[in-house]
Enzyme design. Structure first.
Site, PDB file in Angstrom:
ATOM      1  N   GLU A 282     -25.421   9.229   3.680  1.00 60.79           N
ATOM      2  CA  GLU A 282     -26.519   7.180   4.751  1.00 60.79           C
ATOM      3  C   GLU A 282     -24.935   8.231   6.334  1.00 60.79           C
ATOM      4  OE1 GLU A 282     -26.083   5.026   1.850  1.00 60.79           O
ATOM      5  OE2 GLU A 282     -25.720   3.446   3.098  1.00 60.79           O
ATOM      6  N   GLU A 285     -27.282   9.796   8.657  1.00 56.20           N
ATOM      7  CA  GLU A 285     -28.520   9.661   8.976  1.00 56.20           C
ATOM      8  C   GLU A 285     -28.115   7.725  10.021  1.00 56.20           C
ATOM      9  OE1 GLU A 285     -30.457   6.873   5.401  1.00 56.20           O
ATOM     10  OE2 GLU A 285     -31.589   6.094   6.965  1.00 56.20           O
ATOM     11  N   CYS A 302     -28.072   1.067  -1.985  1.00 54.27           N
ATOM     12  CA  CYS A 302     -27.369   1.401  -3.129  1.00 54.27           C
ATOM     13  C   CYS A 302     -27.006   0.288  -4.093  1.00 54.27           C
ATOM     14  CB  CYS A 302     -25.345   1.457  -3.007  1.00 54.27           C
ATOM     15  SG  CYS A 302     -25.302   2.902  -2.030  1.00 54.27           S
ATOM     16  N   SER A 322     -31.285   2.146   4.552  1.00 51.72           N
ATOM     17  CA  SER A 322     -31.425   3.562   4.630  1.00 51.72           C
ATOM     18  C   SER A 322     -32.244   4.459   3.109  1.00 51.72           C
ATOM     19  CB  SER A 322     -29.720   3.693   4.315  1.00 51.72           C
ATOM     20  OG  SER A 322     -29.648   5.096   4.177  1.00 51.72           O
ATOM     21  N   LYS A 361     -29.633  -0.936 -12.838  1.00 52.14           N
ATOM     22  CA  LYS A 361     -30.213   0.245 -13.145  1.00 52.14           C
ATOM     23  C   LYS A 361     -30.522   0.443 -13.793  1.00 52.14           C
ATOM     24  CE  LYS A 361     -26.893   1.364  -8.748  1.00 52.14           C
ATOM     25  NZ  LYS A 361     -27.443   1.555  -8.372  1.00 52.14           N
ATOM     26  N   GLU A 364     -33.581   0.973 -11.416  1.00 53.27           N
ATOM     27  CA  GLU A 364     -33.436   1.625 -10.429  1.00 53.27           C
ATOM     28  C   GLU A 364     -33.542   2.603 -11.593  1.00 53.27           C
ATOM     29  OE1 GLU A 364     -30.039   2.024  -8.151  1.00 53.27           O
ATOM     30  OE2 GLU A 364     -31.145   4.291  -8.714  1.00 53.27           O
ATOM     31  N   GLU A 369     -40.588   6.756  -8.056  1.00 55.27           N
ATOM     32  CA  GLU A 369     -40.270   7.369  -6.456  1.00 55.27           C
ATOM     33  C   GLU A 369     -39.083   8.327  -6.562  1.00 55.27           C
ATOM     34  OE1 GLU A 369     -40.737   3.569  -7.054  1.00 55.27           O
ATOM     35  OE2 GLU A 369     -40.416   3.098  -5.236  1.00 55.27           O
ATOM     36  N   CYS A 506     -20.135  -4.170  -6.638  1.00 52.14           N
ATOM     37  CA  CYS A 506     -19.981  -3.627  -8.195  1.00 52.14           C
ATOM     38  C   CYS A 506     -19.624  -4.313  -9.542  1.00 52.14           C
ATOM     39  CB  CYS A 506     -20.848  -2.359  -8.553  1.00 52.14           C
ATOM     40  SG  CYS A 506     -21.565  -2.017  -7.360  1.00 52.14           S
TER      41      CYS A 506
END
Lengths: 592, 172
Positions: A282, A285, A302, A322, A361, A364, A369, A506
């Site tokens: 990141e 990037e 994230c 990102s 999560k 996710e 993907e 988190c």
């Protein structure tokens, strides 16, 4: 003599209190804890449950102390014989329309309604009326909705709209038929729900719970053909102690590793390692975008709830997100490729399990993907709450177990990886690395205090080789909405924006332990202590910058090449697309 | 509880949608545009005879009000239909005068004859049934209103005859 104070009497005792507060707030400060249910200090006042009623001299009816302001000379009674009876009747009526299944319920022992019934002295049920019966909504990968357990306090609805700005839930229909549900009674999986799990955190009963994968995991731990690999997120270690009666903020890292080894995991890795990896990608990037002028600002990716929120509510900002995967998905990708090669194992035999503070999560992990070479990268996601239960169920003396260390080669982490769990942490970690990669100099003041703390939207500036970089940090999706409206209005206002979907980051995730007795979810003191545990971890480490992590350096040398290489792009980056149903960005949302 | 099954053809009727959007645009000039939600839902029901999901989605976008909030309001008030009503809407008066004069038997007749309950539509889409309080025709009690026509001094037999007339008409 302080003239700004007013005099009130509570149970015939006189007190000097500040005006402009409610009876409940004043009573709290005077040492009286009036029972309550629908009230939450971070949410608007609902006054729906009537559990917090008090008597006020001169007022004929009982008043809801959560909503009624104090006045000079007010005489308040909080515990008269009539009040005790009335409150008990109110709670008894709530219980009457509630299943009698405490002993098989997920929240047995952790339920506010159960505690309330106990403290009201309810030892038998006098009323037997009609009871509601609805189907559970099991459609979501993350959150289960069980309307039968709902007492209509409305905390979830207010949480979802006022703090998270998602507005997924409403109280539909009326009277006895009222049900909390998404628009059009959609299943969660087809609604705007971001799976953040904050409805679970604020629910006083088990009307919202996470989808539980513990039985499946116990089964698979006993499968001799599988190689079981765990990873543990930073915030899990900062909070799990609370589920074992420890005060918030104890770092239980070593105990978690030891417990997982007892439970039979073959390898135990650290999500903080892959947080360092995320930073490498990141930060690179970010520097690439700063040098090639775009697209900026770069927005972090994230947080899984945030990913879905962005795809539904801010699809116009997708190019700013990102492409780096979250630390969990990066670790899983490395487990099924780099690590599988290292131990010469067929990656299809590897069971990759992530222990997370997060319900989103689970969502996710199921995103196609994020599959790696045709395989699902993360097979099972377990929340902090589920892990605490598994440890207890396995008969492990968690508090006294001898701490152990994470395994190589994905177990070593820098201090930057640890602070990923707190709002501002990803930004701080990224700046530590971006600065040094770009300038080649050592960043002297590595603690970015401007973006620490729990202010809704935090802004800061850093100088990078003569160029001013403007940073913004938001935590909780409602605050993210504020930051993103600023970005929509002026794309050049910020260079880098960090978003975490949950309040506090988190550490305040939707999968964290239920609050302790007499404490409420989102309690800022608990969040501060959890944050301190992670900042403490950072300070203890000799390596505090992600790019100095020797195992990360080895991973690049042996396997990935360099950040943003072709292989990195294949395994560590992803893409986003607009997601339906389209979210409605309500203009009435305030920063909290 | 039934989820609204949207009829996309109805919802994408461009002319109706344009009318609805124009109505919403007028309300958005007010200092408190949100407060017009119920008025907008009334307008939508006037145009579509019920509130299809895609129409509620349009209202949400145009008024920047989350769909969950709109759903909460739409389900709270019995006035709003969430499913398409029948071709003929039967409102049976259950007010005091009608009740005393035998509205309960008329309601039972309707239930037996149409095989539906309050708030439902017959499978052929011909009739829907809803309760009414007083229709202001107590002198003719018990009364039933079908669309905008009052039928008074009803007996179970008379009620069935009236239904048959509507059925015969529909077959033509």
């Amino acid at each position: 003599m302080d003239n700004s104070k007013i005099t009130i009497a509570i149970n015939d005792q006189e007190y000097k209190v500040d005006p402009g507060q409610t009876i409940m707030q004043a009573a709290d400060k005077c040492g009286y804890r009036i029972p309550r249910l629908c009230y939450h200090p971070k949410l608007s006042i609902e006054g729906a449950c009537r559990v917090c009623i008090v008597q006020v001299e001169g007022i004929r009816n009982y008043v809801a102390s959560c909503a009624y302001p104090v006045a000079n000379g007010m005489k308040i009674y909080t515990n008269t014989r009539e009040l005790r009876q009335a409150r008990r009747d109110i709670v008894e009526l709530l219980l009457d329309n509630h299943p009698l299944d405490c002993h098989t319920c997920d929240r047995d022992g952790n339920c506010e309604l159960q505690r309330l019934a106990y403290s009201m002295g309810l030892r038998q049920r006098h009323f037997e009326g009609e009871r509601k019966q609805y189907e559970k909504d099991l459609s979501s990968t993350s959150v289960i909705r069980d309307p039968d357990k709902c007492i209509l306090c409305g905390r979830c609805v207010r949480m979802c709209s006022e703090i998270q700005g998602v507005h997924c839930l409403t109280q539909a229909h009326r009277g006895f038929n009222t049900v909390v549900m998404p628009a059009y009674n959609q299943p969660f999986a087809e609604s705007v729900c971001t799976a953040c799990g904050q409805c679970i955190n604020v629910c006083p009963t088990a009307s919202f719970i996470e989808k539980n994968y513990t039985q499946e995991l116990f089964e698979k731990l006993n499968d001799p053909n599988l190689i079981t690999v765990a990873q543990v997120a930073p915030s899990v270690r900062a909070a799990i102690g609370e589920a074992f009666g420890l005060p918030p903020g104890r770092n239980m890292e070593g105990q978690i590793v030891a417990a997982l080894r007892h439970m039979g995991f073959n390898y135990i890795f650290d999500t903080q390692f892959s947080a360092d990896l995320t930073i490498m990608e990141e930060a690179s990037e970010f520097l690439e975008r700063v040098q090639s002028k775009g697209p900026l600002p770069l927005i972090t990716s994230c947080s899984s709830a945030w990913m879905k929120y962005m795809e539904q509510f801010y699809p116009d900002l997708i190019e700013n997100i990102s492409t780096a995967k979250s630390p969990m998905s990066m670790a899983s990708a490395m487990i099924k490729t780099y690590f599988a090669e290292k131990i010469k194992a067929d990656p299809k035999r590897i069971l990759s399990v992530a222990f997370m503070c997060c319900t989103a999560k689970k969502y996710e992990a199921a995103r196609p993907e994020l599959n790696v070479r045709g395989m699902r990268a993360t097979d099972i996601v377990i929340t902090t709450r589920e892990l605490a239960w598994m440890v207890k169920s396995s008969g492990i003396d968690f508090v006294n177990i001898k701490p152990e260390k994470f395994d190589e080669p994905l177990g070593l982490s820098s201090g930057a990886g640890a602070i990923f769990g707190v709002t501002g942490g990803v930004m701080e970690a990224a700046i530590r690395t971006a600065y040094e990669l770009y300038t080649g100099e050592t960043l002297i003041d590595i603690e970015l205090t401007d973006i620490r703390g729990f202010k809704g939207v935090k802004e800061a500036k850093v100088m990078l080789d003569g160029q001013e970089l403007r940073l913004a940090v938001a935590h909780g999706l409602g605050n993210a909405h504020q930051a993103l409206e600023m970005v929509r209005a002026d794309r050049s206002r910020f260079h880098f924006v960090e978003v975490m979907g949950c309040p506090g980051g988190c550490i305040g995730g939707g999968g964290q332990p239920y609050p302790l007795v007499n404490s409420l979810p989102l309690d800022e003191e608990s969040l501060k202590l959890r944050a301190q545990a992670l900042y403490g971890l950072d300070r203890e480490k000799t390596i505090r910058r992600s790019h100095e992590n020797p195992d990360v350096q080895r991973l690049y040398k042996e396997f990935l090449g360099r950040p943003l290489s072709e292989k990195s792009h294949e395994l560590l980056h992803t893409h986003y697309k607009p997601h339906l149903p389209k979210g409605i960005v309500s203009p009435n949302l305030k920063v909290v | 509880m039934t989820t609204t099954q949207a009829n996309d053809a109805i919802a994408t009727d461009d002319q109706k949608l344009a009318q609805l959007k124009e109505f919403i645009a007028q309300t958005q000039k007010d200092e408190h545009p949100d407060s017009f939600l119920i008025a907008v839902l009334h307008k939508a029901q006037e145009l579509y005879s019920y509130l299809p999901v895609p129409v509620m989605d349009e209202i949400a976008q145009e008024m920047a009000i989350p769909t969950a909030h709109i759903w909460g309001v739409a389900t709270f008030y019995h006035y709003f239909n969430l499913t398409p009503p029948g071709q003929h809407v039967i409102s049976i008066c259950l007010g005091t005068a009608c009740y005393v004069r035998g509205a309960a038997q008329i309601l039972q007749t309707l239930r037996d004859e149409l095989k539906i309950d309050m708030g439902q539509v017959t499978p052929d889409g011909l009739f829907s049934l809803q309760p009414a309080r007083c229709l202001g025709a107590c002198g003719l009690a018990p009364v039933v209103m079908i669309d905008d026509k009052i039928h008074g001094e009803l007996t179970p037999k008379k009620m069935i005859q009236i239904l048959n007339q509507y059925r015969k008409q529909a077959k033509k």
